[in-house]
Design a protein around this motif. Structure first.
Motif, PDB file in Angstrom:
ATOM      1  N   TYR A  94     -68.760  33.803  65.539  1.00 53.67           N
ATOM      2  CA  TYR A  94     -69.241  32.607  66.219  1.00 53.67           C
ATOM      3  C   TYR A  94     -70.746  32.695  66.473  1.00 53.67           C
ATOM      4  N   ALA A  95     -71.215  33.824  66.982  1.00 49.20           N
ATOM      5  CA  ALA A  95     -72.650  33.995  67.229  1.00 49.20           C
ATOM      6  C   ALA A  95     -73.444  33.849  65.928  1.00 49.20           C
ATOM      7  N   HIS A  96     -72.903  34.389  64.837  1.00 45.44           N
ATOM      8  CA  HIS A  96     -73.577  34.269  63.547  1.00 45.44           C
ATOM      9  C   HIS A  96     -73.639  32.816  63.093  1.00 45.44           C
ATOM     10  N   SER A  97     -72.574  32.062  63.348  1.00 43.26           N
ATOM     11  CA  SER A  97     -72.562  30.649  62.946  1.00 43.26           C
ATOM     12  C   SER A  97     -73.667  29.867  63.648  1.00 43.26           C
ATOM     13  N   LEU A  98     -73.915  30.181  64.919  1.00 45.79           N
ATOM     14  CA  LEU A  98     -74.975  29.493  65.652  1.00 45.79           C
ATOM     15  C   LEU A  98     -76.345  29.796  65.062  1.00 45.79           C
ATOM     16  N   ARG A  99     -76.561  31.038  64.647  1.00 42.74           N
ATOM     17  CA  ARG A  99     -77.844  31.395  64.033  1.00 42.74           C
ATOM     18  C   ARG A  99     -78.037  30.656  62.707  1.00 42.74           C
ATOM     19  N   LEU A 100     -76.950  30.483  61.960  1.00 46.17           N
ATOM     20  CA  LEU A 100     -77.050  29.754  60.697  1.00 46.17           C
ATOM     21  C   LEU A 100     -77.406  28.283  60.933  1.00 46.17           C
ATOM     22  N   VAL A 101     -76.816  27.680  61.967  1.00 45.06           N
ATOM     23  CA  VAL A 101     -77.139  26.288  62.292  1.00 45.06           C
ATOM     24  C   VAL A 101     -78.602  26.171  62.712  1.00 45.06           C
ATOM     25  N   LEU A 134     -66.207  22.439  73.537  1.00 44.48           N
ATOM     26  CA  LEU A 134     -65.766  23.470  72.603  1.00 44.48           C
ATOM     27  C   LEU A 134     -65.613  22.910  71.194  1.00 44.48           C
ATOM     28  N   GLY A 135     -65.156  21.673  71.086  1.00 42.35           N
ATOM     29  CA  GLY A 135     -64.979  21.076  69.767  1.00 42.35           C
ATOM     30  C   GLY A 135     -66.268  21.042  68.967  1.00 42.35           C
ATOM     31  N   LYS A 136     -67.383  20.677  69.606  1.00 47.35           N
ATOM     32  CA  LYS A 136     -68.666  20.609  68.913  1.00 47.35           C
ATOM     33  C   LYS A 136     -69.131  22.006  68.510  1.00 47.35           C
ATOM     34  N   ASN A 137     -69.035  22.957  69.434  1.00 48.40           N
ATOM     35  CA  ASN A 137     -69.511  24.308  69.159  1.00 48.40           C
ATOM     36  C   ASN A 137     -68.699  24.991  68.075  1.00 48.40           C
ATOM     37  N   PHE A 138     -67.369  24.778  68.123  1.00 52.18           N
ATOM     38  CA  PHE A 138     -66.482  25.472  67.194  1.00 52.18           C
ATOM     39  C   PHE A 138     -66.195  24.672  65.926  1.00 52.18           C
ATOM     40  N   ILE A 160     -66.822  12.402  51.030  1.00 49.20           N
ATOM     41  CA  ILE A 160     -67.875  11.985  51.953  1.00 49.20           C
ATOM     42  C   ILE A 160     -68.579  13.213  52.510  1.00 49.20           C
ATOM     43  N   THR A 161     -69.893  13.251  52.378  1.00 44.63           N
ATOM     44  CA  THR A 161     -70.692  14.292  53.022  1.00 44.63           C
ATOM     45  C   THR A 161     -71.097  13.766  54.391  1.00 44.63           C
ATOM     46  N   ASP A 162     -70.602  14.420  55.433  1.00 43.57           N
ATOM     47  CA  ASP A 162     -70.673  13.874  56.783  1.00 43.57           C
ATOM     48  C   ASP A 162     -71.906  14.368  57.525  1.00 43.57           C
ATOM     49  N   PHE A 163     -72.869  13.456  57.743  1.00 43.38           N
ATOM     50  CA  PHE A 163     -74.023  13.721  58.595  1.00 43.38           C
ATOM     51  C   PHE A 163     -73.903  12.953  59.912  1.00 43.38           C
ATOM     52  N   CYS A 164     -72.695  12.536  60.249  1.00 41.73           N
ATOM     53  CA  CYS A 164     -72.468  11.702  61.430  1.00 41.73           C
ATOM     54  C   CYS A 164     -71.837  12.482  62.581  1.00 41.73           C
ATOM     55  N   ILE A 165     -70.772  13.221  62.311  1.00 42.22           N
ATOM     56  CA  ILE A 165     -70.026  13.920  63.365  1.00 42.22           C
ATOM     57  C   ILE A 165     -70.650  15.294  63.586  1.00 42.22           C
ATOM     58  N   PRO A 166     -71.158  15.585  64.797  1.00 45.44           N
ATOM     59  CA  PRO A 166     -71.940  16.819  65.012  1.00 45.44           C
ATOM     60  C   PRO A 166     -71.087  18.074  65.158  1.00 45.44           C
ATOM     61  N   CYS A 167     -70.535  18.542  64.040  1.00 47.45           N
ATOM     62  CA  CYS A 167     -69.714  19.754  64.022  1.00 47.45           C
ATOM     63  C   CYS A 167     -70.537  20.975  63.617  1.00 47.45           C
ATOM     64  N   ASN A 168     -70.003  22.134  63.915  1.00 48.07           N
ATOM     65  CA  ASN A 168     -70.535  23.404  63.432  1.00 48.07           C
ATOM     66  C   ASN A 168     -69.913  23.668  62.061  1.00 48.07           C
ATOM     67  N   PRO A 169     -70.698  23.645  60.965  1.00 46.09           N
ATOM     68  CA  PRO A 169     -70.098  23.793  59.634  1.00 46.09           C
ATOM     69  C   PRO A 169     -69.700  25.221  59.290  1.00 46.09           C
ATOM     70  N   LEU A 211     -75.678  22.774  74.007  1.00 44.47           N
ATOM     71  CA  LEU A 211     -76.649  23.814  74.369  1.00 44.47           C
ATOM     72  C   LEU A 211     -76.488  25.088  73.545  1.00 44.47           C
ATOM     73  N   GLU A 212     -75.283  25.362  73.058  1.00 41.02           N
ATOM     74  CA  GLU A 212     -75.064  26.582  72.277  1.00 41.02           C
ATOM     75  C   GLU A 212     -75.940  26.619  71.015  1.00 41.02           C
ATOM     76  N   PHE A 213     -76.383  25.467  70.553  1.00 45.77           N
ATOM     77  CA  PHE A 213     -77.179  25.417  69.322  1.00 45.77           C
ATOM     78  C   PHE A 213     -78.674  25.596  69.582  1.00 45.77           C
ATOM     79  N   ALA A 214     -79.086  25.627  70.829  1.00 47.39           N
ATOM     80  CA  ALA A 214     -80.513  25.727  71.163  1.00 47.39           C
ATOM     81  C   ALA A 214     -81.014  27.151  71.002  1.00 47.39           C
ATOM     82  N   ASP A 215     -82.288  27.272  70.652  1.00 48.62           N
ATOM     83  CA  ASP A 215     -82.895  28.609  70.548  1.00 48.62           C
ATOM     84  C   ASP A 215     -84.306  28.637  71.129  1.00 48.62           C
ATOM     85  N   ALA A 216     -84.665  27.623  71.936  1.00 43.73           N
ATOM     86  CA  ALA A 216     -86.022  27.548  72.480  1.00 43.73           C
ATOM     87  C   ALA A 216     -86.267  28.605  73.547  1.00 43.73           C
TER      88      ALA A 216
END
Length: 429
Positions: free
Chosen positions: A277-284, A226-230, A35-44, A199-204
């Motif tokens: 972790y900071a790099h992962s946010l930029r990739l998202v 933390l679960g969503k961000n990590f 299953i390719t999950d587009f439902c649970i908002p995780c940091n891949p 909010l960690e995923f925002a870049d505005a």
């Protein structure tokens, strides 16, 4: 095959404000395909493969022994984040903290914009509170107008107000100055909660958080996940920040060992992996921009601006999200979040989690074939349950048949939203 498909449909049908777990879906489908999950908002992108290897090497130790106390784990997290431990309470996921906020700090009423995270409407209703729901206008891209929300809170006499920033499911972000103005105008309320789980995923803007301001205010709590961000929803950990009195009141109510050993292990790994972790946010953030562009190319699909790690979309006229969800899962192994059970939304809307490009291409191909009858890459022009169209033709959005109406889920306690339009949505009128 048909029986498995029926089992999957029943899982979604019996779910109220949330989707069934990935584990439940895997059992229902018999693991026939990944299953390719587009439902649970995780940091891949986080934890990194090396971090997962380290966790795997320590699995026996992690599972065998008790964790440290919540105070010890909280102190380590605060040392990483630069926070005063007296202003922080850590919970077994943000939902545990929402539950205690409701029990301890919310009195007779709570105001919240909708659509939003379901626990902010469901939790206070379950304890008999009045929930005043403020509809976010689709015509404005579901953006929150602070002045209108304040007027709504005043007109309803709400004693608690909650905003999610960015909001779930649409990803709308209120700039920091707008949040502070809102807090200033509602400083007479019992409580104002700013849920910054995404909010960690925002870049505005460089820094949209009001964590530093919350500790100085008498009635403000900021909630973080933390679960969503990590990318670790299964670990279940989150935290709130408030003045020492508010934070201490919640902290005193929490169980002694409400945090597990996985949460402790990850928290104590963070200092060594800040850069990853900071790099992962930029990739998202990069993937979000690319995904929005890809989805915007689909005829009739409306894509709303987002600062979360998900994108909110409105399906073409005539398309039903519940049927689309079931067929994407059954025929393409793609799991999406259909938002028909979110108050203030409908089955014409999907929330799609930001994922890497190979996964997005699979999603887009599934949408093209299911919505429009476009050819499969293998050359097939039909899929199970799909309308037949000649290969190579693109007729535009094709109406999808509507499934049989299902009775609305019963609520344990009666409630009033305070808004006729929302009441009609909830009651199915």
């Amino acid at each position: 095959m048909a029986e498995a498909g029926s089992n999957v449909t029943e899982l979604f049908r019996t779910s109220t404000a949330h989707s069934p777990s990935l584990a439940a879906l895997s059992r229902a489908t018999g693991d026939r395909q990944p299953i390719t999950d587009f439902c649970i908002p995780c940091n891949p992108y986080f934890p990194t493969p090396e971090m997962f290897d380290e966790l795997g090497d320590r699995l026996r130790e992690i599972l065998t022994y008790y964790p440290s106390s919540a105070d010890a784990i909280t102190a380590e997290l605060c040392s990483v984040l630069g926070l005063n431990p007296q202003t922080v309470a850590m919970g077994n996921g943000s939902t545990e903290l929402i539950t205690w906020i409701d029990h301890l700090l919310v009195r007779e009423s709570l105001a919240v914009p909708v659509p939003t995270f379901g626990r902010w409407t469901d939790q206070p209703m379950e304890t008999g509170k009045r929930v005043d729901m403020f509809p976010l206008p689709e015509s404005q891209g579901f953006a929150l107008d602070p002045a209108s929300f304040v007027d709504f809170v005043r007109s309803r006499g709400s004693r608690t107000a909650v905003i999610c920033n960015p909001n779930n499911p649409d990803g709308g972000l209120l700039p920091r100055h707008g949040v502070l103005a809102l807090l200033d105008q509602l400083q007479d309320l019992d409580l104002v909660v700013v849920d910054e789980s995404f909010l960690e995923f925002a870049d505005a803007e460089a820094d949209s958080s009001v964590v530093g301001d919350a500790v100085l205010r008498p009635n403000t709590i900021v909630l973080r996940s933390l679960g969503k961000n990590f990318g670790l929803h299964g670990v279940r950990f989150g935290y709130l920040v408030a003045n020492p009195g508010l934070a201490g009141r919640v902290r005193a109510a929490l169980p002694k060992w409400n945090l597990n050993s996985f949460a402790e292990t990850v928290v104590f790994m963070l200092k060594e992996h800040r850069l990853e972790y900071a790099h992962s946010l930029r990739l998202v953030q990069r993937d979000r921009q690319e995904m929005i562009w890809q989805l915007s190319r689909l005829p009739g699909l409306t894509v709303y601006p987002s600062q979360g790690n998900f994108v909110y979309v409105r399906l073409p006229e005539g398309a039903d999200g519940a049927l689309l969800r079931d067929r994407l899962l059954e025929e393409h192994g793609v799991l999406v979040r259909e938002c028909g059970n979110k108050i203030g939304s409908s089955s014409r809307y999907l929330r799609l989690v930001v994922r890497p490009q190979p996964d997005v291409q699979r999603l887009v191909a599934g949408l093209e074939q299911t919505l429009y009858g476009m050819p499969h890459p293998s050359g097939r022009t039909t899929m199970p349950g799909q309308a037949l169209v000649p290969a190579g033709r693109h007729p535009g959005p094709m109406p999808m048949p509507m499934p049989a109406a299902q009775p609305a889920p019963a609520h344990a306690l009666p409630y009033a939203s305070g808004t006729a339009a929302v009441d009609r949505l909830v009651q199915g009128a």
